[in-house]
Write a protein that holds these residues in place. Structure first.
Motif, PDB file in Angstrom:
ATOM      1  N   UNK A   1       4.818   6.065  11.533  1.00  0.00           N
ATOM      2  CA  UNK A   1       4.932   4.621  11.775  1.00  0.00           C
ATOM      3  C   UNK A   1       3.589   3.933  11.590  1.00  0.00           C
ATOM      4  N   UNK A   2       2.515   4.540  12.133  1.00  0.00           N
ATOM      5  CA  UNK A   2       1.189   3.928  12.014  1.00  0.00           C
ATOM      6  C   UNK A   2       0.652   4.055  10.591  1.00  0.00           C
TER       7      UNK A   2
ATOM      8  N   UNK B   1      -1.852   0.027   4.258  1.00  0.00           N
ATOM      9  CA  UNK B   1      -2.026  -0.995   3.223  1.00  0.00           C
ATOM     10  C   UNK B   1      -2.351  -2.356   3.802  1.00  0.00           C
ATOM     11  N   UNK B   2      -1.606  -2.760   4.851  1.00  0.00           N
ATOM     12  CA  UNK B   2      -1.851  -4.053   5.477  1.00  0.00           C
ATOM     13  C   UNK B   2      -3.219  -4.084   6.156  1.00  0.00           C
ATOM     14  N   UNK B   3      -3.644  -2.947   6.730  1.00  0.00           N
ATOM     15  CA  UNK B   3      -4.972  -2.849   7.349  1.00  0.00           C
ATOM     16  C   UNK B   3      -6.061  -3.073   6.295  1.00  0.00           C
ATOM     17  N   UNK B   4      -5.887  -2.445   5.130  1.00  0.00           N
ATOM     18  CA  UNK B   4      -6.866  -2.560   4.056  1.00  0.00           C
ATOM     19  C   UNK B   4      -6.994  -3.990   3.558  1.00  0.00           C
TER      20      UNK B   4
ATOM     21  N   UNK C   1      -2.724  -6.832  17.630  1.00  0.00           N
ATOM     22  CA  UNK C   1      -2.237  -5.633  18.322  1.00  0.00           C
ATOM     23  C   UNK C   1      -2.080  -4.462  17.358  1.00  0.00           C
ATOM     24  N   UNK C   2      -1.490  -4.723  16.182  1.00  0.00           N
ATOM     25  CA  UNK C   2      -1.304  -3.645  15.207  1.00  0.00           C
ATOM     26  C   UNK C   2      -2.649  -3.158  14.665  1.00  0.00           C
TER      27      UNK C   2
ATOM     28  N   UNK D   1     -10.433   2.249  -0.738  1.00  0.00           N
ATOM     29  CA  UNK D   1     -11.216   1.187  -0.115  1.00  0.00           C
ATOM     30  C   UNK D   1     -11.676   0.126  -1.109  1.00  0.00           C
ATOM     31  N   UNK D   2     -11.735   0.462  -2.401  1.00  0.00           N
ATOM     32  CA  UNK D   2     -12.164  -0.521  -3.394  1.00  0.00           C
ATOM     33  C   UNK D   2     -11.046  -1.374  -3.950  1.00  0.00           C
ATOM     34  N   UNK D   3      -9.797  -1.134  -3.509  1.00  0.00           N
ATOM     35  CA  UNK D   3      -8.662  -1.855  -4.090  1.00  0.00           C
ATOM     36  C   UNK D   3      -8.701  -3.365  -3.861  1.00  0.00           C
ATOM     37  N   UNK D   4      -9.058  -3.881  -2.658  1.00  0.00           N
ATOM     38  CA  UNK D   4      -9.097  -5.349  -2.500  1.00  0.00           C
ATOM     39  C   UNK D   4     -10.031  -6.025  -3.496  1.00  0.00           C
ATOM     40  N   UNK D   5     -11.181  -5.403  -3.787  1.00  0.00           N
ATOM     41  CA  UNK D   5     -12.116  -5.978  -4.760  1.00  0.00           C
ATOM     42  C   UNK D   5     -11.461  -6.043  -6.148  1.00  0.00           C
TER      43      UNK D   5
END
Length: 234
Positions: free
Chosen positions: A13-14, A19-22, A29-30, A52-56
């Motif tokens: 579940x966690x 993906x959303x955290x990144x 809370x999440x 870790x480089x995906x958002x860039x």
């Protein structure tokens, strides 16, 4: 359901939050729940480091800012233009312009899709080593110190220019500058990287040294004031 199964279900579940955290899309809370989980889950730590480089990369493919285009004419607007005295040649020009806009929009969408595919499947240098090519040789060590709750996992990765140090740190001093040192066989030490302790006490950092892995005799993690947080013999 056994305790192990409960733990696995909780992990699954966690894990879905990664993906959303990144991308910064979790609620407070999440975010707290996943951050706590990340501190003790090597699987999630490894996957987070790889992407870790995906958002860039995705920030380079912003369709909305790169594809401005005018609204396409509607039948009503075309009819209004005719009643206002537009010539048949003017109407043909308008329709041709609309077709060109549609072709440009399809081209932008195709380019964005291709770039996103490259970001996920082809950009090994951005997403971290090992997604497509075999990972380079590495050695793993765990660094601790008496009287310190900190724990540092260190991977020494052999490179052509020396050694890359991948560190996964837990329970580190908050808000302090932290430095990792490498010590050679003659006792000479050199700094291989530094960072600021995070509020969670957890961090993943990369350091570098000109020494080869077989020339490194020990690794020490200290505060900028010299207090030893963790050490490991290689």
């Amino acid at each position: 359901m056994t305790i192990d199964q409960n733990q696995q279900d909780q992990h699954d579940e966690l894990h879905q939050f990664l993906g959303a955290y990144l991308l910064g899309g979790l609620s407070d809370d999440d975010h707290r729940a996943f951050t706590e989980h990340l501190r003790t889950c090597p699987t999630c730590q490894q996957e987070l480091g790889q992407v870790s480089g995906l958002p860039r990369l995705l920030s380079l493919v912003d369709i909305s800012t790169q594809m401005p285009y005018a609204a396409e004419p509607t039948p009503e607007s075309a009819a209004a233009g005719s009643t206002a005295g537009s010539s048949s040649a003017g109407l043909a020009d308008l329709l041709n312009a609309a077709r060109r806009r549609r072709r440009r929009r399809r081209a932008w969408l195709a380019a964005a899709a291709a770039a996103a595919a490259v970001a996920v499947f082809g950009a090994g240098t951005w997403l971290g080593p090992g997604l497509l090519d075999p990972p380079p040789p590495s050695q793993h060590f765990t660094a601790t110190a008496a009287g310190s709750s900190a724990k540092v996992g260190v991977d020494l990765v052999k490179r052509g220019w020396g050694t890359q140090l991948n560190l996964a740190c837990q329970d580190m001093p908050v808000g302090e500058e932290i430095v990792v040192y490498v010590v050679d066989a003659n006792g000479r030490e050199s700094a291989a990287g530094s960072w600021l302790g995070t509020e969670t006490g957890y961090s993943r950092v990369t350091g570098a040294t000109a020494l080869r892995p077989d020339q490194i005799r020990s690794i020490e993690v200290r505060t900028s004031s010299g207090d030893v947080i963790a050490t490991a013999r290689t």
